[in-house]
Scaffold this active site. Structure first.
Site, mmCIF file in Angstrom:
data_model
loop_
_atom_site.group_PDB
_atom_site.id
_atom_site.type_symbol
_atom_site.label_atom_id
_atom_site.label_comp_id
_atom_site.label_asym_id
_atom_site.label_seq_id
_atom_site.Cartn_x
_atom_site.Cartn_y
_atom_site.Cartn_z
ATOM 1 N N ASP A 293 30.877 83.814 45.129
ATOM 2 C CA ASP A 293 29.964 82.675 45.235
ATOM 3 C C ASP A 293 28.531 83.132 44.956
ATOM 4 O O ASP A 293 28.192 84.289 45.110
ATOM 5 C CB ASP A 293 30.193 81.813 46.473
ATOM 6 N N SER B 20 22.476 92.246 50.072
ATOM 7 C CA SER B 20 23.832 92.166 49.543
ATOM 8 C C SER B 20 24.655 91.238 50.428
ATOM 9 O O SER B 20 24.343 91.041 51.605
ATOM 10 C CB SER B 20 24.474 93.552 49.531
ATOM 11 N N LYS B 21 25.686 90.670 49.818
ATOM 12 C CA LYS B 21 26.516 89.716 50.554
ATOM 13 C C LYS B 21 27.226 90.379 51.723
ATOM 14 O O LYS B 21 27.555 89.741 52.704
ATOM 15 C CB LYS B 21 27.551 89.087 49.621
ATOM 16 N N ARG B 22 27.455 91.688 51.592
ATOM 17 C CA ARG B 22 28.138 92.391 52.668
ATOM 18 C C ARG B 22 27.258 92.456 53.915
ATOM 19 O O ARG B 22 27.721 92.340 55.025
ATOM 20 C CB ARG B 22 28.501 93.813 52.217
#
Ligand code: GLU
Length: 483
Positions: free
Chosen positions: A10, A246-248
């Site tokens: 996404d 970051s998405k993490r």
């Protein structure tokens, strides 16, 4: 100008940030803004991602002039549909001796890398395949049937280039980068340069993580005899610990997170602009149009901006309070539909309830999501109304029973069901009648009726809820309190 996201999940907030700066300059210069989908990495491809990129950029009002869904003079705008064009350029690079086939297997490359690391040597391809025919190479170990094409980086490649916001930068010497993969698809580096050239991109504006790739791109422009575009490497958005977003690590790396939380698109655009740009007068609150009007690359920061969510919440609160009640009610309604508190198509009655309740909450909200908790009690069907378990346990105790009983009696007798009369009846019954402090008097009523200890103003809320539903909930609260 262009933004060139890869549909690998996404959408990342960086895609909106890059789109914003590209679009601002395009609009100011009367140029075109292209959305190109860089989908040649099939291993990382995620099917829904492209539609989500379109949706989130539209939501932010960052619209493009040419793209996969719009067409345009340089269609197609998806790299997976442009394979033919990359191939012919690779053939030319091979014929000119700027590129070569490499048959090394992934196992051999991994082993080579490991050995280089062990020996503390710079890692990079050792050019085993250079100057060899397929037959010659097949005699040696680590041979793979399907070759890749690599660029042959000269001894003295151009490493320095002018960046519009950073001035002259020097990047490290590149490795013999793969241009065409074994599956016949181009790598990012090849496809990106070919498309930027063919689509007439004059300014490549992208994140600073691409600085080290730029020397490879410069070689390709030079070899193919193409004029180099101008380059702008924008500072990356950073977490408060200065690491790259970051998405993490950070939910706010996902663009959809801002929708889910109920940030307004105009607030997020302002915030993203502030991350990389400052207005000449130092004003922090400004619109996209204001940014276009003053846009100047000299005003773009080069220092990694910290993604300060407190600042965003403050900005969002500001934008919420600038909206008319009608506009805010419409946005709250859409948010509640998206989050499932209201159906996808709310009824006229539900819309009217939100409109009536909006003045009770507009001063109290920083994000639309807060409306879920604040207005849920008015909007959910009675059979799904539930008390917050913690709040009920703390407030609806045996002590609350007489308070709720007196409230039922007082409210049943109120003549006109409106705020002033409701307030008066409760004050007379609870504060005067039972001798309670207002805080202790109203807390049980609030929890029984709204389900929570924190709610919009109580008497107005009761008026909106209506007498029958109010009495019903007070009686239920009384039962919970053991009365
Ligand atoms: N596809 C690249 C990305 O996802 C584009 C980088 C560029 O703008 O050159 O970041």
């Amino acid at each position: 100008m262009r933004v060139a996201p890869s549909p690998t999940g996404d959408p990342h907030v960086g895609t909106a940030y890059m789109s914003l700066f590209n679009l601002a300059y395009a609009r100011q210069q009367g140029g075109q803004f292209v959305l190109r989908i860089e989908d040649t990495d099939r291993a990382r491809y995620v099917a829904d991602s492209e539609a989500q990129i379109f949706d989130t950029l539209h939501w932010l009002g960052l619209d493009w002039d040419e793209g996969p869904d719009k067409g345009g003079p340089f269609a197609p705008y998806r790299q997976s549909e442009r394979s033919e064009s990359y191939r012919s350029h690779v053939d030319r690079l091979l014929a000119d001796g700027h590129a070569y086939h490499c048959w090394c297997s992934t196992e051999r490359l991994a082993q080579m890398r490991e050995e280089q690391q062990k020996a503390k040597l710079p890692t990079g391809y050792d050019r085993l395949c250079v100057g060899k025919t397929r037959e010659e190479r097949a005699e040696l170990p680590g041979f793979s049937e399907s070759p890749v094409v690599r660029m042959l980086v000269p001894d003295d490649p151009p490493l320095a280039f002018n960046d519009v916001v950073r001035g002259e930068i020097k990047a490290p010497r590149p490795d013999d980068q793969v241009l065409l993969k074994a599956d016949g698809l181009p790598t990012y580096h090849l496809a990106n340069v070919v498309d930027d050239h063919e689509m007439g991109i004059t300014h490549v504006v992208r994140g600073e993580e691409w600085i080290s790739s730029t020397p490879k791109h410069l070689l390709l422009y030079d070899w193919l005899g193409w004029e180099r575009p101008a380059f702008v490497h924008m500072p990356l958005l950073r977490n408060t610990d200065k690491s790259k977003i970051s998405k993490r690590k950070n939910p706010a790396a996902r663009l959809m997170w801002f929708q889910e939380q109920g940030y307004l698109p105009e607030a997020l655009v302002n915030f993203l602009a502030l991350m990389g740009y400052s207005q000449p007068d130092g004003e922090e609150i400004f619109s996209f149009d204001d940014m276009v009007a003053s846009f100047d690359w000299a005003r773009v920061n080069t220092v990694g901006p910290v993604f300060d969510l407190d600042k965003l919440a403050w900005l969002n609160g500001h934008y919420i309070r600038e909206l008319s009640v009608d506009d805010l009610a419409g946005r709250i309604t859409s948010h509640l539909s998206r989050s499932g508190v209201l159906p996808a198509e709310p009824s006229d009655e539900q819309r009217a309830t939100v409109l009536a309740a909006t003045p009770l909450v507009n001063e109290r909200m920083q994000v639309l999501r807060e409306a879920e908790g604040m207005l849920g009690f008015l909007l959910v069907p009675d059979e799904s109304f539930a008390l917050d378990a913690d709040d009920a346990a703390k407030v609806l105790t045996a002590d609350a029973a007489p308070v709720l009983r007196a409230s039922v009696d007082a409210l049943a007798a109120v003549e006109a069901w409106e705020t002033a009369g409701i307030e008066k009846a409760l004050r007379v019954a609870l504060v005067e009648g039972l001798g309670l402090k207002p805080k202790n008097a109203f807390a049980p009523v609030r929890v029984a009726v709204t389900g929570r200890r924190v709610s919009p103003p109580l008497f107005e809320s009761l008026e909106l809820l209506g007498r029958n539903r109010t009495l019903q909930r007070l009686r239920h609260g009384l039962a919970v309190a053991g009365g």
